[in-house]
Design a protein around this motif. Sequence first.
Motif, short mmCIF file in Angstrom:
data_model
loop_
_atom_site.label_atom_id
_atom_site.label_comp_id
_atom_site.label_asym_id
_atom_site.label_seq_id
_atom_site.Cartn_x
_atom_site.Cartn_y
_atom_site.Cartn_z
N THR A 179 -44.34 -25.76 -68.64
CA THR A 179 -45.34 -24.82 -69.17
C THR A 179 -46.26 -25.51 -70.18
OG1 THR A 179 -43.92 -22.92 -68.79
CG2 THR A 179 -45.58 -22.68 -70.52
N SER A 229 -44.83 -26.24 -56.98
CA SER A 229 -45.81 -26.27 -55.90
C SER A 229 -45.70 -24.97 -55.10
CB SER A 229 -45.63 -27.50 -55.01
OG SER A 229 -44.31 -27.57 -54.55
N TYR A 268 -39.35 -13.43 -66.16
CA TYR A 268 -40.14 -14.05 -67.22
C TYR A 268 -39.26 -14.23 -68.46
CZ TYR A 268 -44.23 -14.43 -70.37
OH TYR A 268 -45.16 -14.85 -71.28
N GLY A 300 -34.05 -33.41 -64.84
CA GLY A 300 -33.61 -32.64 -66.01
C GLY A 300 -34.74 -32.52 -67.02
P1 NAD Z 1 -40.08 -29.54 -63.97
O1 NAD Z 1 -41.30 -30.32 -63.78
O2 NAD Z 1 -39.00 -30.05 -64.87
O3 NAD Z 1 -39.38 -29.21 -62.56
C1 NAD Z 1 -40.06 -28.77 -61.44
C2 NAD Z 1 -39.30 -29.27 -60.21
O4 NAD Z 1 -39.89 -28.71 -59.03
C3 NAD Z 1 -39.35 -30.80 -60.04
O5 NAD Z 1 -38.03 -31.34 -60.01
C4 NAD Z 1 -40.05 -30.98 -58.70
O6 NAD Z 1 -39.58 -32.11 -57.97
C5 NAD Z 1 -39.70 -29.67 -58.01
N1 NAD Z 1 -40.53 -29.37 -56.84
C6 NAD Z 1 -41.86 -29.55 -56.67
N2 NAD Z 1 -42.23 -29.18 -55.43
C7 NAD Z 1 -41.11 -28.75 -54.80
C8 NAD Z 1 -40.83 -28.25 -53.50
N3 NAD Z 1 -41.79 -28.12 -52.59
N4 NAD Z 1 -39.56 -27.87 -53.20
C9 NAD Z 1 -38.56 -28.02 -54.11
N5 NAD Z 1 -38.77 -28.50 -55.36
C10 NAD Z 1 -40.02 -28.86 -55.69
O7 NAD Z 1 -40.57 -28.10 -64.48
P2 NAD Z 1 -39.76 -26.99 -65.35
O8 NAD Z 1 -39.96 -27.28 -66.80
O9 NAD Z 1 -38.41 -26.83 -64.80
O10 NAD Z 1 -40.66 -25.69 -65.03
C11 NAD Z 1 -40.76 -25.21 -63.70
C12 NAD Z 1 -41.79 -24.11 -63.59
O11 NAD Z 1 -41.30 -22.94 -64.27
C13 NAD Z 1 -43.15 -24.41 -64.26
O12 NAD Z 1 -44.19 -23.88 -63.47
C14 NAD Z 1 -43.06 -23.65 -65.57
O13 NAD Z 1 -44.30 -23.33 -66.12
C15 NAD Z 1 -42.31 -22.43 -65.13
N6 NAD Z 1 -41.65 -21.66 -66.20
C16 NAD Z 1 -41.58 -20.32 -66.03
C17 NAD Z 1 -40.94 -19.55 -66.97
C18 NAD Z 1 -40.83 -18.06 -66.78
O14 NAD Z 1 -40.48 -17.38 -67.73
N7 NAD Z 1 -41.07 -17.53 -65.59
C19 NAD Z 1 -40.37 -20.14 -68.11
C20 NAD Z 1 -40.45 -21.53 -68.22
C21 NAD Z 1 -41.08 -22.30 -67.26
#
Ligand code: NAD
Length: 354
Positions: free
Chosen positions: A49, A255, A301, A346
């Motif tokens: 984020t 993605s 969320y 991680g």
């Molecule tokens: P991150 O970058 O650590 O992890 C994302 C993972 O997605 C990576 O390991 C990547 O390889 C994987 N990925 C990408 N394309 C893929 C596919 N086609 N199939 C399977 N895996 C795939 O990110 P993060 O810090 O874990 O955050 C993930 C998402 O969650 C972000 O968009 C972030 O903004 C969002 N988020 C949402 C909330 C919420 O409250 N809803 C809270 C925090 C973060």
Amino acid sequence: MSAPKIPSDQLAQVIDKTGGPIVYKRIPVQAPGPDEVLINVKYSGVCHTDLHAMMGDWPLETKLPLVGGHEGAGIVVAKGQLVGNDIQIGDHAGIKWLNGSCLSCSYCRQGEEPLCAKGLLSGYTVDGTFQQYAIAKAAHIARIPKHLSLESIAPILCAGLTAYKGLKESEARPGQTVAIVGAGGGLGNMALQYAKAMGLRIIAVDGGKEKGEACKALGAETFVDFQTSKDLVKDIKAASFDGLGPHAVILFAVSEGPFQQAASYVRPHGTIVCIGMPANAFIKAPVFSTVVHMIRIKGSYVGNRQDTDEAIDFFARGLIKAPYKVIGLSELQKVYNMMEDMTIVGRYVVDVSR
Ligand code: NAD
Ligand code: ZN
């Protein structure tokens, strides 16, 4: 405890304009308002984020200039006059994404404060934790027991909390199977550990050998590699114990593809929980099979204050050991670069003192 000495300025990573770059520089330390506390941040996790905030990916404007960060763990060093005695100078506390909310709207009254229209977002609409002294509304800080490591609890404050809440929202029961998509990232790794602690069976989906091995070490029974699988839908269904597909799919991927595939492999009467927020992405599902298979698709969320305490309690009981690497705050840009390349397994945690 005698009042700690608070400097007039401090080091911070500042976004001066959308798209970056971030600039490591000295900025003033702010004083907390009447209902706020000032926290000397020791460690802050880096969430995807934070990268969305810098890039201006989302249809929600950030404050500018902005100090990002919303997984900050540290020590309370000052508090406003309205803050009660249940928070003392010297307490250990965490700053989460939800920095504050009105506490009086119907959402806040029902413990759904992340939905408050007046919510303040750390590292987005108010300055966050990539600075040595950060402010949060006293009512919303996470209470951290003093025996817990501030370094290792930092990623619980968003990644852990959000993953745990998403699993609760899925309503998957012990013994049932969840597919965790994006399992190799920060939230995904946490979800593996929480799911395991909650008695769920896990299919992890992400890309690359290193992430596959990490996912298995953290509790996944099967790893499906989206980069090499020739038929992802078939592979995920096959990995569920009876071939009917996972009872729940939790989408953390950054993605769009997975948001359009999940309805093809979730089990009839199953639940798809959307948590990742790739830029400009849409969810897609065929109406016919969504109806006749009674599929639920929902968003999740962060989590409320109760979810926060519960997520911390799992951690305090030694059930959550998701890996993280520590780097100096001065090197935050490197973390963003690796995050963009999807090479982080991680979480990264920044040590705010260097
Ligand atoms: P991150 O970058 O650590 O992890 C994302 C993972 O997605 C990576 O390991 C990547 O390889 C994987 N990925 C990408 N394309 C893929 C596919 N086609 N199939 C399977 N895996 C795939 O990110 P993060 O810090 O874990 O955050 C993930 C998402 O969650 C972000 O968009 C972030 O903004 C969002 N988020 C949402 C909330 C919420 O409250 N809803 C809270 C925090 C973060
Ligand atoms: Zn986050």
